[in-house]
Design a protein around this motif. Sequence first.
Motif, PDB file in Angstrom:
ATOM      1  N   GLN A 199       0.743  -1.144   0.046  1.00  0.00           N
ATOM      2  CA  GLN A 199      -0.129   0.007  -0.013  1.00  0.00           C
ATOM      3  C   GLN A 199       0.827   1.283  -0.012  1.00  0.00           C
ATOM      4  N   ARG A 200       2.170   1.244   0.148  1.00  0.00           N
ATOM      5  CA  ARG A 200       3.058   2.515   0.168  1.00  0.00           C
ATOM      6  C   ARG A 200       3.177   2.628  -1.252  1.00  0.00           C
ATOM      7  N   ARG A 201       2.891   1.965  -2.152  1.00  0.00           N
ATOM      8  CA  ARG A 201       3.209   2.031  -3.638  1.00  0.00           C
ATOM      9  C   ARG A 201       2.027   2.575  -4.424  1.00  0.00           C
ATOM     10  N   LEU A 202       0.879   2.363  -3.788  1.00  0.00           N
ATOM     11  CA  LEU A 202      -0.593   2.657  -4.469  1.00  0.00           C
ATOM     12  C   LEU A 202      -0.516   4.374  -4.322  1.00  0.00           C
ATOM     13  N   PRO A 203      -1.140   5.021  -5.180  1.00  0.00           N
ATOM     14  CA  PRO A 203      -1.757   4.512  -6.229  1.00  0.00           C
ATOM     15  C   PRO A 203      -1.010   4.271  -7.544  1.00  0.00           C
ATOM     16  N   GLY A 235      -5.850   8.995   2.626  1.00  0.00           N
ATOM     17  CA  GLY A 235      -6.942   9.513   2.052  1.00  0.00           C
ATOM     18  C   GLY A 235      -6.835   9.902   0.544  1.00  0.00           C
ATOM     19  N   ALA A 236      -5.918  10.658   0.216  1.00  0.00           N
ATOM     20  CA  ALA A 236      -5.342  10.866  -1.115  1.00  0.00           C
ATOM     21  C   ALA A 236      -4.964   9.708  -1.838  1.00  0.00           C
ATOM     22  N   ARG A 237      -4.181   8.785  -1.314  1.00  0.00           N
ATOM     23  CA  ARG A 237      -3.636   7.866  -2.190  1.00  0.00           C
ATOM     24  C   ARG A 237      -4.589   6.700  -2.209  1.00  0.00           C
ATOM     25  N   LEU A 238      -5.105   6.109  -1.093  1.00  0.00           N
ATOM     26  CA  LEU A 238      -5.965   4.914  -0.835  1.00  0.00           C
ATOM     27  C   LEU A 238      -7.428   5.141  -1.033  1.00  0.00           C
ATOM     28  N   THR A 239      -7.984   5.964  -0.149  1.00  0.00           N
ATOM     29  CA  THR A 239      -9.607   6.135  -0.197  1.00  0.00           C
ATOM     30  C   THR A 239      -9.827   6.747  -1.712  1.00  0.00           C
TER      31      THR A 239
END
Length: 362
Positions: free
Chosen positions: A34-38, A213-217
């Motif tokens: 999840q560090r690499r998303l999005p 929020g910015a990257r995952l949600t």
Amino acid sequence: MTNETGDLKTTASTEGGLVETLRWRDQALELIDQRRLPGALEYVRCESAQAVAEAIRNMVVRGAPAIGCTAAYGVAVEALRLQAESPGSFAEQLHLGVKVLEASRPTAVNLFWALRRMQAVWASLGQRPPTQVAERLLSEAHAIKEEDIAVNRAMGDRGAALLPDEGVVLTHCNAGALATAGHGTALGVIRSAVDMGKRISVVADETRPFLQGARLTAWEMVQEGIPVTLITDNMAGHLMQQGEIQAVLVGTDRVAANGDVANKIGTYMVAVLAHRHGIPFYVACPLSTIDREMATGADIPIEERPLAEVVGFDHCQWAAEGAAIRNPAFDVTPAELVTGLVTEKGVVRNPTRERIAALFDS
Ligand code: MRU
């Protein structure tokens, strides 16, 4: 831990929601990094408790229910790794593996809940040979994962009824499929409401400093076509004042017996603002996240994360050097600011110690 890089569009598999946050493949646990998303969808492969603990500590996987499921697999993968050992050595090393997992992150109670459940299963097996213990622990980890998805769907159904037929819901951090085994807690409620035909759009706080929020949600909502507007954390009060937010819905890492809610840093600020503006503040909270041994939120351990997360992101550093830095990763919202806890067993309105106890007894 090894990486397996995949194409974002073709490898996003669906299981109980948008993405398969964690999956069991070829006798190992695979976690979306999840560090690499999005920017990229990569799975990290873990074949020992040590590797799983590192993945939790480094935020490869994050979000309370996902951490719990991951820790359960951490015990299973360690048992499989050790199954050829003598019974004595197997037990000794597996205990050490559990200790390493316990020390990975302090705030999300799901980690300790899942480890206790795995240890109880292990204890129930008495003197069975290591191969049988490993097999049984793996089936328990699978069960924890499947139950998590079912619980999120039940919470989704119950919580969706609280949302207006049409409106804007603000959320903080990521309490989506990526924070669970699937469907999500807070975002699961939104998904269920949309499935019911409600016209819900989401305002996602960016969620400094780790940008969940910015990257995952935002990524999860865009993938599913649920309208989402991204704001920086300091814009929430303005939008509330303008009448643009009808409800706040967040997840949680630990709820104390009196209903105090620990969640991602900044949640308390949002709750105070929601109270000031008469906006309902809901917390999606599986029972596994309620810590009945913790009397109040004041006792919940608050993780302090690396200072590098505050001064920059990835390889970019923007802060002036020389200033002291703090990075508490969670805060506690007092129960009096919580309109309702949405659990798989029902909604606890204006939570108190008595109402929470009654939920467990019902
Ligand atoms: O530091 P994180 O990303 O693990 O924090 C996650 C949160 O605070 C979530 O809101 C919480 O775990 C609920 S997830 C369903």
